[in-house]
Design a protein around this motif. Structure first.
Motif, PDB file in Angstrom:
ATOM      1  N   ARG A 135       0.847  -1.197   0.000  1.00 59.27           N
ATOM      2  CA  ARG A 135       0.000   0.000   0.000  1.00 59.27           C
ATOM      3  C   ARG A 135       0.880   1.243   0.000  1.00 59.27           C
ATOM      4  NH1 ARG A 135      -3.284  -1.404   5.182  1.00 59.27           N
ATOM      5  NH2 ARG A 135      -4.215  -3.378   4.526  1.00 59.27           N
ATOM      6  N   HIS A 170       2.434  -2.558   5.474  1.00 59.35           N
ATOM      7  CA  HIS A 170       2.062  -2.732   4.070  1.00 59.35           C
ATOM      8  C   HIS A 170       2.861  -1.819   3.142  1.00 59.35           C
ATOM      9  CE1 HIS A 170      -1.228  -5.624   4.411  1.00 59.35           C
ATOM     10  NE2 HIS A 170      -1.528  -5.038   5.566  1.00 59.35           N
ATOM     11  N   ASP A 177      -2.245  -9.415   3.715  1.00 58.32           N
ATOM     12  CA  ASP A 177      -3.418  -9.865   4.467  1.00 58.32           C
ATOM     13  C   ASP A 177      -3.992 -11.052   3.718  1.00 58.32           C
ATOM     14  OD1 ASP A 177      -3.080  -7.772   6.226  1.00 58.32           O
ATOM     15  OD2 ASP A 177      -4.500  -6.449   5.200  1.00 58.32           O
ATOM     16  N   GLU A 225      -4.134  -9.728  14.863  1.00 55.57           N
ATOM     17  CA  GLU A 225      -4.520  -9.769  13.452  1.00 55.57           C
ATOM     18  C   GLU A 225      -4.076 -11.099  12.838  1.00 55.57           C
ATOM     19  OE1 GLU A 225      -3.174  -6.387  11.212  1.00 55.57           O
ATOM     20  OE2 GLU A 225      -4.317  -4.967  12.418  1.00 55.57           O
ATOM     21  N   TRP A 227      -4.866 -12.471  10.250  1.00 51.24           N
ATOM     22  CA  TRP A 227      -4.794 -12.442   8.778  1.00 51.24           C
ATOM     23  C   TRP A 227      -3.562 -11.722   8.227  1.00 51.24           C
ATOM     24  CZ3 TRP A 227      -8.066  -9.522  11.845  1.00 51.24           C
ATOM     25  CH2 TRP A 227      -7.830  -8.149  11.855  1.00 51.24           C
ATOM     26  N   HIS A 228      -2.860 -10.982   9.076  1.00 55.40           N
ATOM     27  CA  HIS A 228      -1.767 -10.133   8.597  1.00 55.40           C
ATOM     28  C   HIS A 228      -0.412 -10.824   8.791  1.00 55.40           C
ATOM     29  CE1 HIS A 228       0.136  -5.981   8.121  1.00 55.40           C
ATOM     30  NE2 HIS A 228       1.118  -6.688   8.659  1.00 55.40           N
TER      31      HIS A 228
END
Ligand code: ZN
Length: 259
Positions: A135, A170, A177, A225, A227-228
């Motif tokens: 990102r 990111h 993710d 988190e 998922w991260h």
């Protein structure tokens, strides 16, 4: 003559004799002086020893009790916002897509490793679905502030679940993710940890040099988190994450000393 000489002494009145026959103090003096001096020396040395014995514990106490003047800790102030560490935006030329539409990118090595991991997972019937990768700071700006506004979130609350711009892993191109392609409802939710994809990652991600960035009770104080995940499979990525974390740990332990 001899007799006279022998008796002559007796003839002289005792008081006038030049050689005193009666022992006086002066005749015993050398012996007494030596005895006295040595006695005194023993007493002095003895008392010095006692004084020394008495004083030495207090000396050691003094040393241990008194705060030793240590060099003042170097104030390693680590820039961080609400637990998030600063990260530089990856060079766009070093990014590689991990999706067919080219929407999600990682740094080349991380991308290759992710794709291999995804392939191997699929062989076990697991679908690792990438949700977000690299990102820009601008994108993070939107995610942090715009979503915060939309959700009417307090800054601290927002920071628990999202990094402020310039502080997201990111930006590095090493973080991804991941969702379970078969249970999309758990995307970006703590429930993701109940999915087969998460269990597979837990058991296998390290083989592909991926690790969970924010496990439960992480020292950065970021929300869990599941998922991260981040890539730590080369010197550059390791340096990116662990140097920042090490500095933060040092700084926080110094804080503890001060407090
Ligand atoms: Zn993330």
């Amino acid at each position: 003559m001899n007799h006279k000489q022998q008796t002559s002494k007796e003839d002289i009145p005792e008081a006038l004799r030049d050689i005193p026959t009666t022992p006086t103090s002066s005749s015993l003096n050398p012996k007494l002086v030596i005895l006295g001096l040595s006695g005194l020396a023993i007493i002095i040395l003895g008392s010095l020893g006692i004084m020394r014995l008495m004083s030495s514990p207090s000396e050691t106490n003094t040393v241990s009790v008194e705060p030793t003047p240590s060099p003042s800790p170097t104030p390693e102030t680590v820039e961080n916002i609400l637990g998030h560490l600063p990260y530089e935006e990856a060079d766009p030329n070093q990014l590689k897509s991990i999706t067919n539409d080219g929407r999600i990118k990682l740094r080349e090595k991380a991308a290759d490793s992710f794709l291999k991991m995804q392939r191997d997972a699929r062989e076990s019937g697991i679908i690792l679905n990438p949700i977000s990768g690299f990102r820009t700071v601008e994108q993070q700006e939107y995610l942090f502030f715009e979503i915060k506004r939309q959700r009417n979130q307090d800054t601290r609350k927002r920071a628990e679940v999202s990094a402020p711009p310039n502080y997201s892993e990111h930006h590095t191109g090493y973080a991804v993710d991941i969702g379970d392609g078969q249970v999309p409802a758990t995307n970006l939710s703590e429930n993701f940890e109940q999915t087969p994809a998460f269990r597979w990652l837990e058991n296998n991600a390290a083989k592909y040099s991926f690790e969970l960035s924010f496990p439960r009770n992480n020292p950065q104080g970021i929300s869990y988190e599941p998922w991260h995940w981040r890539y730590v499979g080369d010197g550059e990525s390791l340096k990116t994450f662990y140097e920042a974390q090490q500095l933060q740990n040092n700084a926080s332990s110094e804080d503890n000393l001060v407090n």
